[in-house]
Design an enzyme around this catalytic site. Structure first.
Site, short mmCIF file in Angstrom:
data_model
loop_
_atom_site.label_atom_id
_atom_site.label_comp_id
_atom_site.label_asym_id
_atom_site.label_seq_id
_atom_site.Cartn_x
_atom_site.Cartn_y
_atom_site.Cartn_z
N THR A 28 0.87 -1.20 -0.20
CA THR A 28 0.20 0.11 0.18
C THR A 28 0.42 1.04 0.13
O THR A 28 2.05 1.23 0.81
CB THR A 28 -0.63 -0.15 1.52
OG1 THR A 28 -1.55 0.78 1.52
CG2 THR A 28 -0.22 -0.21 2.47
N ASP A 29 0.11 2.14 -0.64
CA ASP A 29 0.85 3.60 -0.80
C ASP A 29 0.79 4.21 0.99
O ASP A 29 2.38 5.34 1.40
CB ASP A 29 0.16 4.46 -1.41
CG ASP A 29 -0.72 4.78 -1.17
OD1 ASP A 29 -1.15 4.14 -0.06
OD2 ASP A 29 -1.79 5.85 -1.30
N GLU A 30 0.63 3.69 1.98
CA GLU A 30 -0.20 3.83 2.87
C GLU A 30 1.76 3.52 4.00
O GLU A 30 1.84 5.00 4.99
CB GLU A 30 -0.81 3.68 4.15
CG GLU A 30 -2.01 3.75 3.53
CD GLU A 30 -3.61 3.66 4.57
OE1 GLU A 30 -3.21 3.35 5.58
OE2 GLU A 30 -4.61 3.56 3.92
N TYR A 52 -1.61 -0.41 10.57
CA TYR A 52 -2.19 -1.31 10.09
C TYR A 52 -1.00 -0.54 8.85
O TYR A 52 -0.37 -1.73 8.68
CB TYR A 52 -2.98 -0.73 8.94
CG TYR A 52 -3.06 -0.57 7.54
CD1 TYR A 52 -3.46 -2.52 6.86
CD2 TYR A 52 -3.29 -0.26 6.48
CE1 TYR A 52 -2.99 -2.67 6.03
CE2 TYR A 52 -3.51 -0.44 5.33
CZ TYR A 52 -3.00 -1.41 4.67
OH TYR A 52 -3.14 -1.33 3.75
N LYS A 91 1.71 -3.50 7.32
CA LYS A 91 2.65 -3.10 6.07
C LYS A 91 3.84 -2.89 5.77
O LYS A 91 4.80 -4.12 5.09
CB LYS A 91 1.05 -2.73 5.29
CG LYS A 91 0.05 -3.38 5.21
CD LYS A 91 -0.19 -4.42 4.93
CE LYS A 91 -0.29 -4.30 2.82
NZ LYS A 91 -0.78 -6.20 2.76
P1 NAD Z 1 -9.36 -7.42 2.62
O1 NAD Z 1 -9.54 -7.43 3.60
O2 NAD Z 1 -10.61 -6.72 1.32
O3 NAD Z 1 -9.26 -8.92 1.71
C1 NAD Z 1 -7.89 -9.92 2.62
C2 NAD Z 1 -8.34 -10.91 2.41
O4 NAD Z 1 -7.63 -11.95 3.16
C3 NAD Z 1 -9.80 -11.75 3.05
O5 NAD Z 1 -9.97 -12.77 1.98
C4 NAD Z 1 -9.59 -12.65 4.67
O6 NAD Z 1 -9.78 -12.94 4.08
C5 NAD Z 1 -7.72 -12.38 4.16
N1 NAD Z 1 -7.00 -12.81 5.11
C6 NAD Z 1 -7.11 -12.28 5.96
N2 NAD Z 1 -6.02 -12.59 6.87
C7 NAD Z 1 -5.54 -13.67 6.73
C8 NAD Z 1 -5.15 -14.99 7.21
N3 NAD Z 1 -4.25 -14.68 8.30
N4 NAD Z 1 -4.86 -16.13 6.18
C9 NAD Z 1 -4.91 -16.44 4.87
N5 NAD Z 1 -6.35 -15.51 4.74
C10 NAD Z 1 -6.74 -14.14 5.23
O7 NAD Z 1 -8.68 -6.65 1.89
P2 NAD Z 1 -8.63 -5.91 0.27
O8 NAD Z 1 -8.55 -4.62 0.20
O9 NAD Z 1 -8.67 -6.69 -1.40
O10 NAD Z 1 -6.59 -5.76 0.57
C11 NAD Z 1 -5.70 -6.54 -0.43
C12 NAD Z 1 -4.04 -6.40 -0.06
O11 NAD Z 1 -4.04 -5.23 -1.01
C13 NAD Z 1 -4.18 -6.26 1.20
O12 NAD Z 1 -2.93 -6.97 1.17
C14 NAD Z 1 -4.10 -4.49 1.26
O13 NAD Z 1 -2.90 -4.38 2.08
C15 NAD Z 1 -4.04 -4.40 -0.43
N6 NAD Z 1 -4.14 -3.23 -0.96
C16 NAD Z 1 -5.56 -2.08 -0.72
C17 NAD Z 1 -5.92 -1.44 -0.52
C18 NAD Z 1 -7.37 -0.94 -0.74
O14 NAD Z 1 -7.69 0.05 -1.32
N7 NAD Z 1 -8.35 -2.21 -0.40
C19 NAD Z 1 -5.03 -0.75 -1.46
C20 NAD Z 1 -3.15 -0.98 -1.56
C21 NAD Z 1 -2.75 -1.79 -1.50
O1 DAU Z 2 -4.45 3.75 0.72
C1 DAU Z 2 -4.57 2.39 0.48
C2 DAU Z 2 -5.56 1.81 1.56
O2 DAU Z 2 -6.48 2.28 1.82
C3 DAU Z 2 -5.35 0.82 1.33
O3 DAU Z 2 -3.83 -0.06 2.11
C4 DAU Z 2 -6.33 0.38 2.72
O4 DAU Z 2 -6.31 -1.07 3.01
C5 DAU Z 2 -7.34 0.42 2.81
O5 DAU Z 2 -8.40 0.45 3.78
C6 DAU Z 2 -7.56 2.18 1.99
O6 DAU Z 2 -7.09 2.63 3.21
P1 DAU Z 2 -7.70 4.17 4.15
O7 DAU Z 2 -7.87 4.61 5.43
O8 DAU Z 2 -7.66 5.30 2.80
O9 DAU Z 2 -9.53 3.50 3.28
P2 DAU Z 2 -10.93 3.96 4.16
O10 DAU Z 2 -12.19 3.72 3.01
O11 DAU Z 2 -11.16 3.52 5.74
O12 DAU Z 2 -10.64 5.33 4.21
C7 DAU Z 2 -10.63 6.44 3.07
C8 DAU Z 2 -11.23 7.87 3.80
O13 DAU Z 2 -11.85 7.98 3.97
C9 DAU Z 2 -10.03 8.16 4.73
O14 DAU Z 2 -9.77 9.67 5.01
C10 DAU Z 2 -10.78 8.11 6.01
C11 DAU Z 2 -12.26 8.55 5.29
N1 DAU Z 2 -13.37 8.11 6.32
C12 DAU Z 2 -13.77 6.38 6.18
C13 DAU Z 2 -14.48 5.86 6.30
C14 DAU Z 2 -14.75 4.47 6.65
C15 DAU Z 2 -14.61 8.24 6.58
O15 DAU Z 2 -14.10 10.05 6.98
N2 DAU Z 2 -15.40 8.01 7.45
C16 DAU Z 2 -15.57 6.27 7.10
O16 DAU Z 2 -16.67 5.74 7.74
#
Ligand code: NAD
Ligand code: DAU
Length: 362
Positions: free
Chosen positions: A136-138, A163, A167
């Site tokens: 992630t970019d975080e 988180y 990561k």
């Molecule tokens: P998600 O939370 O939707 O899915 C996570 C999946 O991992 C689920 O299917 C869960 O059952 C599985 N999992 C969790 N713990 C586990 C364990 N101990 N063993 C096996 N499986 C397990 O997550 P996502 O949003 O699809 O993100 C996937 C990956 O991409 C993550 O590594 C996250 O850090 C990264 N990522 C997410 C975003 C985003 O915006 N969602 C952006 C950049 C990177």
């Molecule tokens: O940047 C990549 C990341 O983006 C991934 O690595 C993470 O897995 C993914 O969850 C996401 O993280 P964020 O914290 O940016 O996403 P989230 O959807 O939780 O929140 C996006 C923005 O919206 C953040 O600034 C918090 C705000 N927010 C979020 C929720 C859930 C609100 O204002 N209200 C809300 O109820």
């Protein structure tokens, strides 16, 4: 036939990736999906591929050495695409240790098992094997609001939440394996994804679901935090490209220069919902800006994220193909068409989660 071991394939990006890969390669590939099915893992996301002869589901935890070893022992794995993680920042603030266990120890176990399985015994690894760590970019921390600074692959790590710290720890382990053992890996650091199958704890699906149920739309702080939004299919395409054509041992940042303040996102969702809902739909009258409610800010809330995707563009020719207005329309249309999907995942423990996280925020 190339065999992929995908971890976390029942989650949001993992399930989109599996759909993308079968859509692109069909029967030319085999996918083994290893997932522990936590609250975020939903087998319904993959109902349509479950019957394929080139798809196998293994319910296992990435921290379980024996289970992961067994998958490597019983299959000749060519590629690992490692998505499995605890992914939600708010949950990490409440339960940090779980994030360390899954994201750090789980990644260490995945690396060890792959290294063991691919080892030639002479300091080299089986030809053509690749481990892609999806990150992630975080990990880069927070940017100022100047709109001129961006995250590059060379930006120093400065994570703030449990988180992002977990990561970052997992990324550093992958880097250590590449440096120490010349382990064949890549890392991708991507910005915020949105699209089908995203669990409604994340901003976009949570706002869509709340609006359709006439519930308030909880915007943290002043609503001006900035995220860089990418349609999930564009991320999947980038991952496939990096595995096939990326230079080994390199990190690639993935993002689309699509920076938006949270409040703009929430307003856009309301606007699109109002355009899409027919006048006869009783929900329409309630979907207005009046639903927007400013609530207590997230602890340690990063102000701005913005990826510079110059390297992946220059080296691999990758660029986002779905512009935000189109992507958000497609996403909202998907949720409209899959109200049963939303009902299934919000019927169990979801409301308890919602109460716990939002009950005392107002
Ligand atoms: P998600 O939370 O939707 O899915 C996570 C999946 O991992 C689920 O299917 C869960 O059952 C599985 N999992 C969790 N713990 C586990 C364990 N101990 N063993 C096996 N499986 C397990 O997550 P996502 O949003 O699809 O993100 C996937 C990956 O991409 C993550 O590594 C996250 O850090 C990264 N990522 C997410 C975003 C985003 O915006 N969602 C952006 C950049 C990177
Ligand atoms: O940047 C990549 C990341 O983006 C991934 O690595 C993470 O897995 C993914 O969850 C996401 O993280 P964020 O914290 O940016 O996403 P989230 O959807 O939780 O929140 C996006 C923005 O919206 C953040 O600034 C918090 C705000 N927010 C979020 C929720 C859930 C609100 O204002 N209200 C809300 O109820």
């Amino acid at each position: 036939m190339t065999t992929y071991l995908v971890t976390g394939g029942c989650g949001f990006i993992g399930s989109n990736f599996i759909h993308y890969m079968f859509g692109k390669y069909g029967d030319e590939i085999r996918i083994i999906n290893l997932d522990a099915l936590t609250y975020a893992g939903n087998p319904e996301n993959l109902e349509d591929v479950a019957g394929r002869s080139n798809y196998t589901f293994v319910k296992a935890d990435i921290t379980d050495k024996e289970a992961v070893r067994k998958v490597f022992a019983e299959n000749s794995i060519d590629r690992v695409v490692h998505f499995a993680a605890e992914s939600h920042v708010d949950r990490s603030i409440v339960e940090p240790e779980l994030f360390v266990k899954t994201n750090v120890l789980g990644t260490a176990n995945m690396l060890n098992c792959a290294k063991e399985a691919w080892d030639n015994g002479d300091g080299t690894f089986h030809e053509g094997r690749r481990f892609l760590h999806v990150s992630t970019d975080e990990v880069y921390g927070s940017l100022p609001e100047d709109n001129t600074s961006f995250f590059y692959e060379t930006t120093p790590y400065a994570p703030h939440s449990p988180y992002s710290a977990s990561k970052a720890g997992s990324d550093l382990l992958v880097k250590a394996y590449m440096d120490t053992y010349k382990f064949p890996a890549n890392i991708t650091n991507c910005s915020n994804n949105y699209g089908p199958y995203q669990f409604p704890e994340k901003l976009i699906p949570l706002m869509i679901n709340n609006a359709l149920n006439g519930r308030s739309l909880p915007v943290y702080g002043d609503g001006k935090n900035v995220r860089d939004w990418l349609y999930v299919e564009d991320h999947c395409r980038a991952i496939d490209l990096v595995i096939e054509k990326g230079r080994l041992f390199e990190t690639y940042n993935v993002g689309g220069h699509n920076e938006k303040q949270n409040i703009e996102i929430v307003q856009t969702i309301i606007d699109v919902l109002r355009e899409e809902l027919p006048d006869t739909d009783p929900r329409k009258a309630k979907v207005t800006y009046d639903l927007i409610t400013y609530v207590a800010d997230r602890k340690g809330h990063d102000r701005r994220y913005a990826i510079a995707p110059d390297k992946i563009k220059k080296e691999l020719g990758w660029e986002p193909e779905t512009m935000f207005r189109e992507g958000i329309r497609k996403t909202i249309a998907w949720y409209f068409d899959h109200m049963d999907w939303m009902e299934h995942i919000t019927s169990g423990d979801y409301m308890k989660y919602y109460e716990k996280m939002y009950g005392d925020r107002d």
